[in-house]
Design a protein around this motif. Structure first.
Motif, mmCIF file in Angstrom:
data_model
loop_
_atom_site.group_PDB
_atom_site.id
_atom_site.type_symbol
_atom_site.label_atom_id
_atom_site.label_comp_id
_atom_site.label_asym_id
_atom_site.label_seq_id
_atom_site.Cartn_x
_atom_site.Cartn_y
_atom_site.Cartn_z
ATOM 1 N N ARG A 44 0.841 -1.212 0.000
ATOM 2 C CA ARG A 44 0.000 0.000 0.000
ATOM 3 C C ARG A 44 0.869 1.253 0.000
ATOM 4 O O ARG A 44 0.555 2.255 -0.663
ATOM 5 C CB ARG A 44 -0.905 -0.010 1.231
ATOM 6 C CG ARG A 44 -1.661 1.302 1.483
ATOM 7 C CD ARG A 44 -2.892 1.409 0.607
ATOM 8 N NE ARG A 44 -3.442 2.744 0.619
ATOM 9 C CZ ARG A 44 -4.145 3.295 1.628
ATOM 10 N NH1 ARG A 44 -4.371 2.601 2.729
ATOM 11 N NH2 ARG A 44 -4.633 4.510 1.524
ATOM 12 N N GLY A 75 2.219 1.776 -3.440
ATOM 13 C CA GLY A 75 1.123 2.195 -4.311
ATOM 14 C C GLY A 75 0.769 3.658 -4.109
ATOM 15 O O GLY A 75 0.546 4.403 -5.072
ATOM 16 N N LEU A 76 0.721 4.077 -2.852
ATOM 17 C CA LEU A 76 0.409 5.475 -2.512
ATOM 18 C C LEU A 76 1.450 6.418 -3.097
ATOM 19 O O LEU A 76 1.109 7.445 -3.715
ATOM 20 C CB LEU A 76 0.357 5.616 -0.989
ATOM 21 C CG LEU A 76 0.065 6.990 -0.413
ATOM 22 C CD1 LEU A 76 -1.406 7.329 -0.605
ATOM 23 C CD2 LEU A 76 0.429 7.039 1.074
ATOM 24 N N GLU A 84 1.325 6.598 -7.004
ATOM 25 C CA GLU A 84 0.259 7.467 -7.512
ATOM 26 C C GLU A 84 0.695 8.927 -7.530
ATOM 27 O O GLU A 84 0.206 9.723 -8.331
ATOM 28 C CB GLU A 84 -0.994 7.310 -6.652
ATOM 29 C CG GLU A 84 -1.674 5.948 -6.797
ATOM 30 C CD GLU A 84 -2.788 5.766 -5.783
ATOM 31 O OE1 GLU A 84 -3.068 6.728 -5.029
ATOM 32 O OE2 GLU A 84 -3.375 4.666 -5.734
ATOM 33 N N ALA A 85 1.605 9.283 -6.616
ATOM 34 C CA ALA A 85 2.103 10.659 -6.552
ATOM 35 C C ALA A 85 3.378 10.842 -7.371
ATOM 36 O O ALA A 85 3.968 11.930 -7.369
ATOM 37 C CB ALA A 85 2.364 11.051 -5.101
#
Length: 326
Positions: A245, A248-249, A252-253
């Motif tokens: 996670r 993934g976070l 995305e940025a």
């Protein structure tokens, strides 16, 4: 009230004087000093505001270890200490959980918990002592809350309040409103601990925490750049998410965690090397303080990023600095 000023104590007696003052103002502990042979320095003060004791120390690097043996010899009225770290990067460990603390953190210790606490180089701490009976919270709740204070929406409110309390303790000590201030401070700290301990049970808090997760992850990483054990696993665990996670976070940025950490650490090292404040530190010491385990690796990374060796960068910045006598 001044408890101790080691500037007035002979160098050979300073270790014993430090330990005596710390034990008298707190509880039994094992104390290790970073440089006992070369002389340590410390200044400790205490105030009484209402029914709260305020304790401040500014001293050279040390570590306090409180074991179960010490816990068994606690005072008759155990306390919960809530401290701010206005200077230095502080290390804390409770129940095997390690943290680094800075100026924007609140540190909480229950006297009936084992712990390790200290810092390298010069540092300062300001602690407020709360009677555990007045807080009315069991040890396990305080321990749980202490590890996740930032999970509470009350954190910044209480942080600002504690900073205000420490702005002028001399005046507060004799102010007629001191008892009411002490009561209000106790209530705020109790609310923070309850909120942090049970934050995950609130849907509203969970929603806010999810929305601010990336910001909190980045802020946490910046506060802990000096820690060479800052790993993706640790960052994820600190925020109660999986490593998958976390990546993934960040993905995305558009952020590569490893490259971002190196860039942030190099930037901090570049600033330190240019500052006269750190002029006595070797390049290797600067590298270590910025989280690099290998001086040679640091030097290669620094030259690749800035086109110049760290020692050359320091010399150039020193030559550009104005002559204070000029």
């Amino acid at each position: 009230m001044l408890l101790l000023d080691l500037a007035t104590v002979a160098p050979r007696d300073r270790v014993d004087a430090f330990h005596h003052a710390l034990t008298d103002s707190s509880v039994p502990n094992d104390v290790l000093h970073e440089e006992p042979a070369s002389g340590i320095h410390a200044r400790m003060e205490m105030w009484r505001v209402g029914d709260l004791d305020l304790f401040a120390t500014r001293n050279s690097g040390f570590e306090v270890r409180r074991t179960q043996r010490h816990v068994r010899h606690h005072r008759n009225d155990p306390v919960v200490s809530v401290s701010l770290q206005p200077e230095g990067v502080h290390r804390a460990e409770v129940a095997g959980r390690r943290r680094l603390l800075g100026a924007d953190d609140i540190c909480v210790f229950h006297e009936l918990s084992s712990r390790v606490y200290g810092w390298s180089g010069d540092g300062a701490s300001r602690s407020v002592m709360f009677d555990m009976r007045r807080l009315g919270l069991p040890v396990h709740v305080v321990e749980k809350a202490a590890a996740r204070l930032r999970a509470s929406p009350l954190h910044d409110l209480v942080l600002d309040h504690l900073r205000a309390v420490w702005r002028d303790p001399d005046r507060l000590e004799t102010d007629p409103g001191a008892p009411e201030l002490a009561s209000a401070t106790t209530g705020l700290v109790r609310a923070l601990l309850l909120s942090a301990a049970h934050a995950e049970e609130s849907a509203e808090v969970r929603s806010v925490m999810d929305d601010t997760l990336l910001t909190r992850v980045m802020a946490y990483a910046r506060r802990h750049l000096a820690d060479r054990t800052l790993t993706p696993e640790r960052i994820a665990a600190e925020h109660a998410i999986s490593v998958r996670r976390l990546y993934g976070l960040l993905g995305e940025a558009g952020i590569s965690l490893e490259q971002w950490l190196i860039a942030e650490r190099l930037g901090e090292a570049r600033r330190m090397l240019a500052s006269p404040r750190y002029g006595r530190l070797t390049v290797a010491a600067v590298a270590a303080r910025c989280g690099f385990s290998s001086p040679s690796h640091f030097s290669r990374r620094f030259q690749a990023a800035y086109g110049v060796a760290p020692s050359v960068w320091r010399r150039l910045r020193s030559e550009e600095a104005p002559d204070p006598a000029g």
